[in-house]
Write a protein that holds these residues in place. Structure first.
Motif, PDB file in Angstrom:
ATOM      1  N   ILE A 267      -5.099  12.448  -4.140  1.00 18.53           N
ATOM      2  CA  ILE A 267      -4.569  10.943  -4.075  1.00 18.53           C
ATOM      3  C   ILE A 267      -4.528  10.200  -5.201  1.00 18.53           C
ATOM      4  O   ILE A 267      -3.480   9.662  -5.905  1.00 18.53           O
TER       5      ILE A 267
ATOM      6  N   TYR B  53      -4.090   2.230  -0.044  1.00 15.60           N
ATOM      7  CA  TYR B  53      -3.368   3.304   0.599  1.00 15.60           C
ATOM      8  C   TYR B  53      -3.423   3.236   2.476  1.00 15.60           C
ATOM      9  O   TYR B  53      -4.202   2.502   2.807  1.00 15.60           O
TER      10      TYR B  53
ATOM     11  N   CYS C 205       0.935  12.348  -2.708  1.00 12.39           N
ATOM     12  CA  CYS C 205       1.459  11.238  -1.343  1.00 12.39           C
ATOM     13  C   CYS C 205       1.445  12.125  -0.304  1.00 12.39           C
ATOM     14  O   CYS C 205       1.662  11.532   0.978  1.00 12.39           O
TER      15      CYS C 205
ATOM     16  N   LYS D  54       0.860  -1.128  -0.004  1.00 10.05           N
ATOM     17  CA  LYS D  54       0.182  -0.007   0.000  1.00 10.05           C
ATOM     18  C   LYS D  54       0.600   1.403  -0.134  1.00 10.05           C
ATOM     19  O   LYS D  54       1.993   1.308   0.623  1.00 10.05           O
ATOM     20  N   LYS D  55       0.259   2.301  -0.763  1.00 15.90           N
ATOM     21  CA  LYS D  55       1.197   3.518  -0.741  1.00 15.90           C
ATOM     22  C   LYS D  55       0.878   4.257   0.542  1.00 15.90           C
ATOM     23  O   LYS D  55      -0.412   4.475   0.968  1.00 15.90           O
ATOM     24  N   LYS D  56       2.067   4.989   1.150  1.00 17.99           N
ATOM     25  CA  LYS D  56       1.635   5.792   2.000  1.00 17.99           C
ATOM     26  C   LYS D  56       1.095   7.095   1.879  1.00 17.99           C
ATOM     27  O   LYS D  56       1.804   7.695   1.164  1.00 17.99           O
ATOM     28  N   ILE D  57       0.208   7.751   2.658  1.00 18.75           N
ATOM     29  CA  ILE D  57      -0.155   9.073   2.445  1.00 18.75           C
ATOM     30  C   ILE D  57      -0.162   9.623   3.738  1.00 18.75           C
ATOM     31  O   ILE D  57      -0.238   9.318   4.752  1.00 18.75           O
TER      32      ILE D  57
END
Length: 623
Positions: A229, A271, A234, A2-5
């Protein structure tokens, strides 16, 4: 994966930085002893080190802002400062001046400041290929442009989400230098855009008097977080390294709750949060309760509304209601029951200026002011100082952040062991050598143990699950339980810090071509190293920075997406059915100061020139 926000908060100093972390920031940005674009928000290396340690405990990051342009005699001082910042574990530097890319640096991560005017996809790709790990985008971009940038280069993208807007493209405002030699690019902007001006047309007629014609509303795109997003952002940045602690805590907590709702809902599949811990608040955050000039989404959804805040550059605050009437010594205001003693109210008076009153006493829906001013019934009343709200938010316990842990108390050969495991999988254990004795009447005192183990107090931890594994009902003095609990958490903090890994990146000098071969003064080249950097990347002509060469009286001092013609509904593109055209050139006048406005309709931009400048007025192509 998962992409960090991330939510990125401003910190004037150590106290503001810690408050931002407690309110839920995933990262904070702070000034160092020198070279930050807010010359009155500097901090010692020791204070930054302290903040780094506090942030890293929560897996939050600290970025240091070195985003002024540098002169030759400052390059070595700057380089040495960067080494000190590397040694204390700072996560990244936010830079404008390309000389930094030329220095012999430690392997510290670099981000390109919004002061580098990052709005062109090819230039952003160039910066990424030159070694920038992140680019802070220009605030003027819309969702389509952000998406295009994201698709062109695989680099982290940061975008402002709330706070004050620079009316100029960042890094390209020279008004302050030209008017008093205070350079915005050197951290001492005089904010000429917040002054009142007269607007005069080409016939010499005054169209508007004494209005803040370059002052624009504050930014708020918090309701666009999912779309941003999706477009590739990000990191969401809150503006405000000069703002007070109530502003910081209110903005951070507001965005934390917004982002968490998205991550727990539709965004959860792709995310995730960028740091650890969970926050609790004793106040309800609302953006209109701290400093604001009214809000705009600027150009994120293209140009679609007026963005000027012409009456006043001061904070408007929260709309309360209209004035119903003035009695002998008080005002009756719609929703007056919302007011408290000590509130500051703001309204626009008959001269179209912002005016204010202080509420000595609020009772029965009436506001008794310190000075009774004449206000017309029907006037909109705003509260720009909410005394009760400020009092709650200023308290240290108004925003508390805790890391979740599970505790296991068990027996071993020589006594007992307490193990704490936190939400990130870090483990701390404490052994207590102690004789094993059964309790009186062999009763279980498990519940007592649990009550005392749960007392995590002022530590950054909560004990969410507590398990006791004993073969018999053993007795242990409460003092021993408390001591084990204290030690296990103290150790856990040390373990968390030891396990935190600062990302490193060693710059390698590159030679790929810069998208332009000629650079004018707006590239802010003010030293030999920046010149060398661009020359190595194929640039053949480089003008000196404005600060080093301008001729007073004839320069272009600002380029902006904001347009006075549009605000007046006199834009041929957006208002084709308007009555009458404006006679150009339009002039802004403030005392002795005078500027000419030039409208570039093709890119949809406005330029501000000094009064003796000569330029051709473009014919618009929209009739």
């Amino acid at each position: 994966m998962k992409k960090k926000i991330e939510i990125l908060a401003p910190a004037k100093d150590l106290i503001h930085g810690m408050a931002a972390i407690n309110a839920g920031a995933d990262a904070v940005y702070i000034g160092a002893p020198q070279f930050g674009a807010r010359s009155n928000a500097t901090n010692s290396i020791e204070d930054v080190a302290e903040l780094v340690k506090y942030a890293h405990l929560f897996n939050a990051q600290v970025f240091v802002v070195i985003n002024t342009i540098l002169y030759d005699n400052e390059l070595e001082t700057c380089r040495q400062m960067i080494w000190k910042l590397y040694d204390i574990g700072v996560d990244a530097l936010i830079v404008q001046d390309m000389s930094i890319m030329e220095m012999e640096l430690p392997p510290i991560v670099l981000h390109a400041s919004t002061q580098a005017n990052n709005r062109d996809a090819h230039k952003i790709k160039f910066l990424k290929d030159a070694g920038m790990k992140r680019v802070v985008l220009a605030r003027e971009l819309n969702l389509h442009q952000i998406k295009e940038i994201s698709e062109t280069s695989d680099v982290e993208l940061e975008f402002f989400v709330t706070g004050a807007l620079c009316v100029s493209f960042s890094g390209n405002c020279y008004m302050s230098v030209a008017n008093g030699e205070r350079s915005a690019n050197r951290g001492s902007c005089a904010q000429n855009c917040r002054l009142p001006y007269n607007l005069i047309d080409g016939h010499g007629e005054t169209l508007i008097k004494n209005s803040h014609l370059l002052s624009i509303k504050d930014f708020d795109v918090s309701d666009q977080i999912p779309n941003l997003i999706e477009a590739g952002i990000c990191s969401f940045k809150i503006e405000g390294r000069l703002k007070d602690i109530v502003y910081v805590k209110n903005n951070v907590s507001y965005l934390r709750q917004k982002l968490d709702a998205f991550l727990e809902g539709e965004g959860g599949n792709n995310y995730t949060k960028a740091s650890s811990g969970k926050c609790s608040y004793t106040f309800d955050s609302a953006l209109n309760k701290s400093f604001n000039r009214g809000y705009t989404d600027y150009f994120v959804n293209e140009r679609h509304q007026s963005i000027g805040s012409w009456e006043s550059p001061k904070s408007k605050g929260q709309y309360i209601g209209k004035l119903i009437k003035t009695t002998a010594n008080a005002y009756e205001i719609e929703n007056g029951e919302l007011l408290n003693n000590g509130d500051g109210l703001c309204f626009i008076n008959e001269n179209n200026e912002a005016d204010g009153i202080y509420v000595n006493k609020a009772e029965n829906g009436l506001a008794f002011p310190n000075v009774l001013k004449e206000i017309k019934p029907g006037t909109f009343i705003y509260r720009n100082n909410d005394a009760a709200f400020i009092k709650i938010v200023e308290r240290e316990d108004s925003a508390v952040r805790k890391i979740s842990t599970n505790l296991l108390l068990s027996e071993n050969e020589n006594g007992f062991e307490l193990i704490a495991t936190d939400e990130d999988g870090n483990v701390s254990s404490v052994n207590l050598v102690h004789p094993k004795e059964r309790t009186k009447n062999n009763e279980s005192i498990e519940d007592n143990f649990k009550i005392n183990l749960a007392k995590t107090g002022f530590t950054p931890y909560t004990a969410d699950e507590i398990t006791i594994l004993f073969s018999e009902n053993w007795f242990l003095p409460i003092s021993k339980i408390n001591e084990m609990r204290r030690t296990v958490f103290e150790q856990l903090s040390e373990i968390r810090l030891a396990n935190y890994k600062v990302k490193e990146h060693q710059l390698v000098k590159t030679t790929h071509p810069y998208p332009e071969t000629k650079l004018d003064f707006m590239y802010n080249v003010s030293n030999k190293l920046a010149r060398k950097f661009y020359e190595r990347h194929g640039v053949t002509e480089i003008e000196k920075a404005f600060e080093l060469q301008w001729e007073p009286g004839k320069s272009r001092v600002m380029t902006t997406k904001y347009c006075i013609k549009y605000e007046l509904e006199k834009c041929p593109k957006y208002h084709p059915n308007m009555d009458g055209r404006l006679k150009e050139p339009l002039v802004l006048k403030q005392g002795e100061l005078e500027y000419k406005l030039k409208f570039n309709c093709k890119p949809c931009e406005m330029e501000i020139w000094e009064k003796d400048a000569e330029f051709e007025i473009e014919e618009d192509h929209f009739h």
